[in-house]
Design an enzyme around this catalytic site. Structure first.
Site, PDB file in Angstrom:
ATOM      1  N   GLN A  86       0.841  -1.198   0.000  1.00 30.24           N
ATOM      2  CA  GLN A  86       0.000   0.000   0.000  1.00 30.24           C
ATOM      3  C   GLN A  86       0.878   1.251   0.000  1.00 30.24           C
ATOM      4  OE1 GLN A  86      -3.517  -0.232   2.854  1.00 30.24           O
ATOM      5  NE2 GLN A  86      -2.373  -2.028   3.503  1.00 30.24           N
ATOM      6  N   ASN A  87       2.185   1.053   0.133  1.00 31.19           N
ATOM      7  CA  ASN A  87       3.078   2.202   0.277  1.00 31.19           C
ATOM      8  C   ASN A  87       3.373   2.850  -1.076  1.00 31.19           C
ATOM      9  OD1 ASN A  87       3.100   1.512   2.932  1.00 31.19           O
ATOM     10  ND2 ASN A  87       5.098   0.510   2.887  1.00 31.19           N
ATOM     11  N   ASP A  89       6.126   4.663  -1.424  1.00 33.49           N
ATOM     12  CA  ASP A  89       7.586   4.799  -1.550  1.00 33.49           C
ATOM     13  C   ASP A  89       8.118   3.686  -2.457  1.00 33.49           C
ATOM     14  OD1 ASP A  89       8.320   2.410  -0.006  1.00 33.49           O
ATOM     15  OD2 ASP A  89       7.732   3.507   1.795  1.00 33.49           O
ATOM     16  N   HIS A 104      -1.643   1.569  -4.021  1.00 38.83           N
ATOM     17  CA  HIS A 104      -2.030   2.967  -3.839  1.00 38.83           C
ATOM     18  C   HIS A 104      -1.139   3.924  -4.630  1.00 38.83           C
ATOM     19  CE1 HIS A 104      -4.187   1.776   0.174  1.00 38.83           C
ATOM     20  NE2 HIS A 104      -4.868   1.419  -0.900  1.00 38.83           N
ATOM     21  N   CYS A 140      -3.314  21.165 -21.171  1.00 36.49           N
ATOM     22  CA  CYS A 140      -4.765  21.021 -21.380  1.00 36.49           C
ATOM     23  C   CYS A 140      -5.577  21.847 -20.381  1.00 36.49           C
ATOM     24  CB  CYS A 140      -5.173  19.541 -21.283  1.00 36.49           C
ATOM     25  SG  CYS A 140      -5.333  18.943 -19.592  1.00 36.49           S
ATOM     26  N   THR A 178       0.572  -2.889   8.602  1.00 37.02           N
ATOM     27  CA  THR A 178      -0.631  -2.170   8.167  1.00 37.02           C
ATOM     28  C   THR A 178      -1.702  -2.270   9.237  1.00 37.02           C
ATOM     29  OG1 THR A 178      -2.445  -2.020   6.554  1.00 37.02           O
ATOM     30  CG2 THR A 178      -1.349  -4.185   6.767  1.00 37.02           C
ATOM     31  N   GLU A 205       1.542  -3.759  17.123  1.00 37.51           N
ATOM     32  CA  GLU A 205       0.234  -3.461  17.715  1.00 37.51           C
ATOM     33  C   GLU A 205      -0.822  -4.429  17.185  1.00 37.51           C
ATOM     34  OE1 GLU A 205      -0.037  -1.074  19.944  1.00 37.51           O
ATOM     35  OE2 GLU A 205       1.988  -0.266  19.623  1.00 37.51           O
TER      36      GLU A 205
HETATM   37  C1  BJW Z   1       4.721  -1.258  12.373  1.00 35.18           C
HETATM   38  C2  BJW Z   1       5.901  -0.634  12.683  1.00 35.18           C
HETATM   39  C3  BJW Z   1       7.051  -1.366  12.453  1.00 35.18           C
HETATM   40  C4  BJW Z   1       4.379   0.761  13.099  1.00 35.18           C
HETATM   41  N1  BJW Z   1       6.970  -2.605  11.975  1.00 35.18           N
HETATM   42  N2  BJW Z   1       4.653  -2.491  11.904  1.00 35.18           N
HETATM   43  C5  BJW Z   1     -16.550   1.876   4.889  1.00 35.18           C
HETATM   44  C6  BJW Z   1     -16.227   0.529   4.934  1.00 35.18           C
HETATM   45  C7  BJW Z   1     -15.308  -0.010   4.042  1.00 35.18           C
HETATM   46  C8  BJW Z   1     -14.702   0.782   3.095  1.00 35.18           C
HETATM   47  C9  BJW Z   1     -15.026   2.113   3.046  1.00 35.18           C
HETATM   48  C10 BJW Z   1     -15.938   2.652   3.929  1.00 35.18           C
HETATM   49  N3  BJW Z   1     -16.037   3.979   3.633  1.00 35.18           N
HETATM   50  C11 BJW Z   1     -15.205   4.285   2.613  1.00 35.18           C
HETATM   51  C12 BJW Z   1     -14.591   3.146   2.233  1.00 35.18           C
HETATM   52  C13 BJW Z   1     -13.604   2.997   1.165  1.00 35.18           C
HETATM   53  C14 BJW Z   1     -12.226   3.506   1.564  1.00 35.18           C
HETATM   54  C15 BJW Z   1     -11.842   2.918   2.916  1.00 35.18           C
HETATM   55  O1  BJW Z   1     -11.358   1.805   3.020  1.00 35.18           O
HETATM   56  N4  BJW Z   1     -12.024   3.671   3.984  1.00 35.18           N
HETATM   57  C16 BJW Z   1     -11.805   3.151   5.346  1.00 35.18           C
HETATM   58  C17 BJW Z   1     -10.667   3.938   6.003  1.00 35.18           C
HETATM   59  C18 BJW Z   1     -13.085   3.260   6.090  1.00 35.18           C
HETATM   60  N5  BJW Z   1     -11.336   3.066   0.521  1.00 35.18           N
HETATM   61  C19 BJW Z   1     -11.165   3.749  -0.603  1.00 35.18           C
HETATM   62  O2  BJW Z   1     -11.692   4.827  -0.820  1.00 35.18           O
HETATM   63  C20 BJW Z   1     -10.277   3.086  -1.643  1.00 35.18           C
HETATM   64  N6  BJW Z   1     -10.936   3.068  -2.909  1.00 35.18           N
HETATM   65  C21 BJW Z   1     -12.084   2.401  -3.113  1.00 35.18           C
HETATM   66  O3  BJW Z   1     -12.643   1.784  -2.206  1.00 35.18           O
HETATM   67  O4  BJW Z   1     -12.532   2.477  -4.397  1.00 35.18           O
HETATM   68  C22 BJW Z   1     -13.876   2.072  -4.637  1.00 35.18           C
HETATM   69  C23 BJW Z   1     -14.725   3.318  -4.539  1.00 35.18           C
HETATM   70  C24 BJW Z   1     -14.608   4.280  -5.499  1.00 35.18           C
HETATM   71  C25 BJW Z   1     -15.429   5.400  -5.438  1.00 35.18           C
HETATM   72  C26 BJW Z   1     -16.306   5.562  -4.365  1.00 35.18           C
HETATM   73  C27 BJW Z   1     -16.383   4.588  -3.379  1.00 35.18           C
HETATM   74  C28 BJW Z   1     -15.590   3.447  -3.470  1.00 35.18           C
HETATM   75  C29 BJW Z   1      -9.009   3.883  -1.844  1.00 35.18           C
HETATM   76  C30 BJW Z   1      -8.153   3.884  -0.631  1.00 35.18           C
HETATM   77  C31 BJW Z   1      -6.930   4.761  -0.862  1.00 35.18           C
HETATM   78  C32 BJW Z   1      -6.097   4.935   0.393  1.00 35.18           C
HETATM   79  N7  BJW Z   1      -5.124   5.949   0.141  1.00 35.18           N
HETATM   80  C33 BJW Z   1      -4.126   6.234   1.174  1.00 35.18           C
HETATM   81  C34 BJW Z   1      -3.285   7.432   0.699  1.00 35.18           C
HETATM   82  C35 BJW Z   1      -2.343   6.993  -0.419  1.00 35.18           C
HETATM   83  C36 BJW Z   1      -1.426   8.072  -0.859  1.00 35.18           C
HETATM   84  C37 BJW Z   1      -0.480   8.499   0.237  1.00 35.18           C
HETATM   85  O5  BJW Z   1       0.422   7.745   0.644  1.00 35.18           O
HETATM   86  O6  BJW Z   1      -0.636   9.636   0.689  1.00 35.18           O
HETATM   87  O7  BJW Z   1      -3.293   5.088   1.374  1.00 35.18           O
HETATM   88  S1  BJW Z   1      -4.847   6.462   2.774  1.00 35.18           S
HETATM   89  C38 BJW Z   1      -3.543   5.699   3.670  1.00 35.18           C
HETATM   90  O8  BJW Z   1      -4.016   4.509   4.345  1.00 35.18           O
HETATM   91  C39 BJW Z   1      -2.555   5.219   2.604  1.00 35.18           C
HETATM   92  C40 BJW Z   1      -2.155   3.876   3.116  1.00 35.18           C
HETATM   93  O9  BJW Z   1      -1.636   3.087   2.073  1.00 35.18           O
HETATM   94  C41 BJW Z   1      -3.435   3.362   3.718  1.00 35.18           C
HETATM   95  C42 BJW Z   1      -3.255   2.280   4.739  1.00 35.18           C
HETATM   96  O10 BJW Z   1      -2.481   2.731   5.819  1.00 35.18           O
HETATM   97  P1  BJW Z   1      -1.468   1.717   6.503  1.00 35.18           P
HETATM   98  O11 BJW Z   1      -0.379   1.387   5.579  1.00 35.18           O
HETATM   99  O12 BJW Z   1      -2.212   0.604   7.102  1.00 35.18           O
HETATM  100  O13 BJW Z   1      -0.814   2.674   7.641  1.00 35.18           O
HETATM  101  P2  BJW Z   1      -1.339   2.983   9.112  1.00 35.18           P
HETATM  102  O14 BJW Z   1      -0.646   4.201   9.572  1.00 35.18           O
HETATM  103  O15 BJW Z   1      -2.805   2.968   9.187  1.00 35.18           O
HETATM  104  O16 BJW Z   1      -0.842   1.709   9.957  1.00 35.18           O
HETATM  105  C43 BJW Z   1       0.544   1.476  10.184  1.00 35.18           C
HETATM  106  C44 BJW Z   1       0.644   0.162  10.922  1.00 35.18           C
HETATM  107  O17 BJW Z   1       2.025  -0.146  11.065  1.00 35.18           O
HETATM  108  C45 BJW Z   1       0.063   0.204  12.348  1.00 35.18           C
HETATM  109  O18 BJW Z   1      -0.755  -0.932  12.571  1.00 35.18           O
HETATM  110  C46 BJW Z   1       1.307   0.148  13.257  1.00 35.18           C
HETATM  111  O19 BJW Z   1       1.082  -0.574  14.487  1.00 35.18           O
HETATM  112  C47 BJW Z   1       2.265  -0.609  12.389  1.00 35.18           C
HETATM  113  N8  BJW Z   1       3.673  -0.317  12.631  1.00 35.18           N
HETATM  114  N9  BJW Z   1       5.589   0.665  13.142  1.00 35.18           N
HETATM  115  C48 BJW Z   1       5.725  -3.116  11.716  1.00 35.18           C
HETATM  116  N10 BJW Z   1       8.257  -0.804  12.742  1.00 35.18           N
HETATM  117 ZN    ZN Z   2      -3.584  17.521 -19.132  1.00 33.77          ZN
END
Ligand code: BJW
Ligand code: ZN
Length: 237
Positions: A86-87, A89, A104, A140, A178, A205
């Site tokens: 999901q990263n 980077d 992502h 554009c 994640t 966690e």
């Molecule tokens: C360690 C550690 C160490 C610490 N070692 N571990 C209701 C129900 C279900 C779904 C939805 C809903 N309402 C809306 C939705 C859909 C929505 C969604 O899921 N929302 C939920 C949050 C509720 N999803 C979307 O919108 C997705 N698209 C989609 O569904 O399309 C269909 C659609 C289209 C049109 C309309 C409706 C639907 C798209 C999701 C895009 C997410 N984008 C981001 C930003 C990307 C760009 C950027 O980087 O800026 O992606 S958001 C952000 O969260 C980023 C990440 O990839 C993503 C996940 O985060 P991640 O990686 O889990 O990080 P953290 O910080 O949450 O967790 C870190 C973890 O590491 C922790 O657990 C720590 O404990 C651990 N950790 N140190 C190992 N050293």
């Molecule tokens: Zn353009």
């Protein structure tokens, strides 16, 4: 042995990249995710979103892979390894992993928000966050945006399809760093479990996935991943 790694922000935490949801150090401790990482936020104030992503782009250029990324890359020698991340980077690739699918998008790629044309122009250095920077304009009339996936946007089809296949064909799935709350990515370990594929979670966690996985390791990625391939027979019995 086919190993599919599913990584999130915690994978890069020990490289110095902040996670999103850590209460104190997380990126979203300071900004509202739906203002800065959603298509609606971009429409409302592209200059705020652009400034924030320029700063993160600058930060990511200066970090290096950690022992976790290097361990996964080394597994390519003895296993068929696929990395679903999901990263945004490029630390898996820089460590040497080859089959990496970015669910992502990438923070090293930019495109027009209207015609989709790739943007290769220079980007200003942004060592400290600033509130606003006007994004460049495409010929554009559209605005240049990072090629990442925001809330409310579809995931890239090819990366998604390859990820589903990599999970379905795996002998083991390893979910690292994640919070497992953002869908559809969070559905991939569920898919593995539904198909009877063992899932190992590496996370200091607890997450919503923790009580459903085969093995839960409360360790960091840079600690747990080196040596994990060798530990698999003992862990999975
Ligand atoms: C360690 C550690 C160490 C610490 N070692 N571990 C209701 C129900 C279900 C779904 C939805 C809903 N309402 C809306 C939705 C859909 C929505 C969604 O899921 N929302 C939920 C949050 C509720 N999803 C979307 O919108 C997705 N698209 C989609 O569904 O399309 C269909 C659609 C289209 C049109 C309309 C409706 C639907 C798209 C999701 C895009 C997410 N984008 C981001 C930003 C990307 C760009 C950027 O980087 O800026 O992606 S958001 C952000 O969260 C980023 C990440 O990839 C993503 C996940 O985060 P991640 O990686 O889990 O990080 P953290 O910080 O949450 O967790 C870190 C973890 O590491 C922790 O657990 C720590 O404990 C651990 N950790 N140190 C190992 N050293
Ligand atoms: Zn353009």
């Amino acid at each position: 042995m086919r190993v599919t790694v599913l990584s999130g922000a915690g994978m890069s935490a020990e490289s110095g990249v902040p996670t999103f949801r850590d209460v104190e150090t997380g990126l979203w401790a300071k900004v509202d995710p739906y203002e800065i990482s959603s298509s609606d936020g971009w429409r409302r104030h592209p200059e705020k979103v652009w400034a924030w992503y320029l700063w993160r782009h600058y930060m990511m250029k200066s970090v290096a892979p950690n022992d976790g990324h290097r361990a996964v890359a080394a597994w390519h020698d003895g296993a068929d390894v696929h990395v679903v991340t999901q990263n945004v980077d490029d630390l898996h690739e820089r460590a040497g992993s080859r089959q990496v699918y970015h669910l992502h998008g990438s923070l090293f790629s930019f495109r027009c928000d209207r015609c989709g044309l790739a943007y290769h122009g220079a980007l200003p250095a942004m060592p400290e966050p600033v509130d606003t920077v006007e994004p460049p304009m495409c010929a554009c009339g559209g605005l240049i945006r990072p090629d990442v996936v925001w809330f409310g946007e579809q995931l890239p089809t090819a990366a998604w399809d390859r990820s589903v296949e990599a999970v379905s064909r795996a002998d083991v799935a390893i979910v690292v760093g994640t919070s497992s709350i953002v869908y559809p990515a969070a559905g991939l370990p569920e898919l593995a479990l539904a198909e009877g594929i063992p899932v190992i979670e590496v996370n200091p966690e607890e997450t919503p996935l923790s009580d459903r996985v085969t093995v839960s390791l409360r360790e960091t990625s840079a600690t747990a991943l080196p040596g994990l391939l060798q530990r698999l027979p003992a862990l999975l019995g």
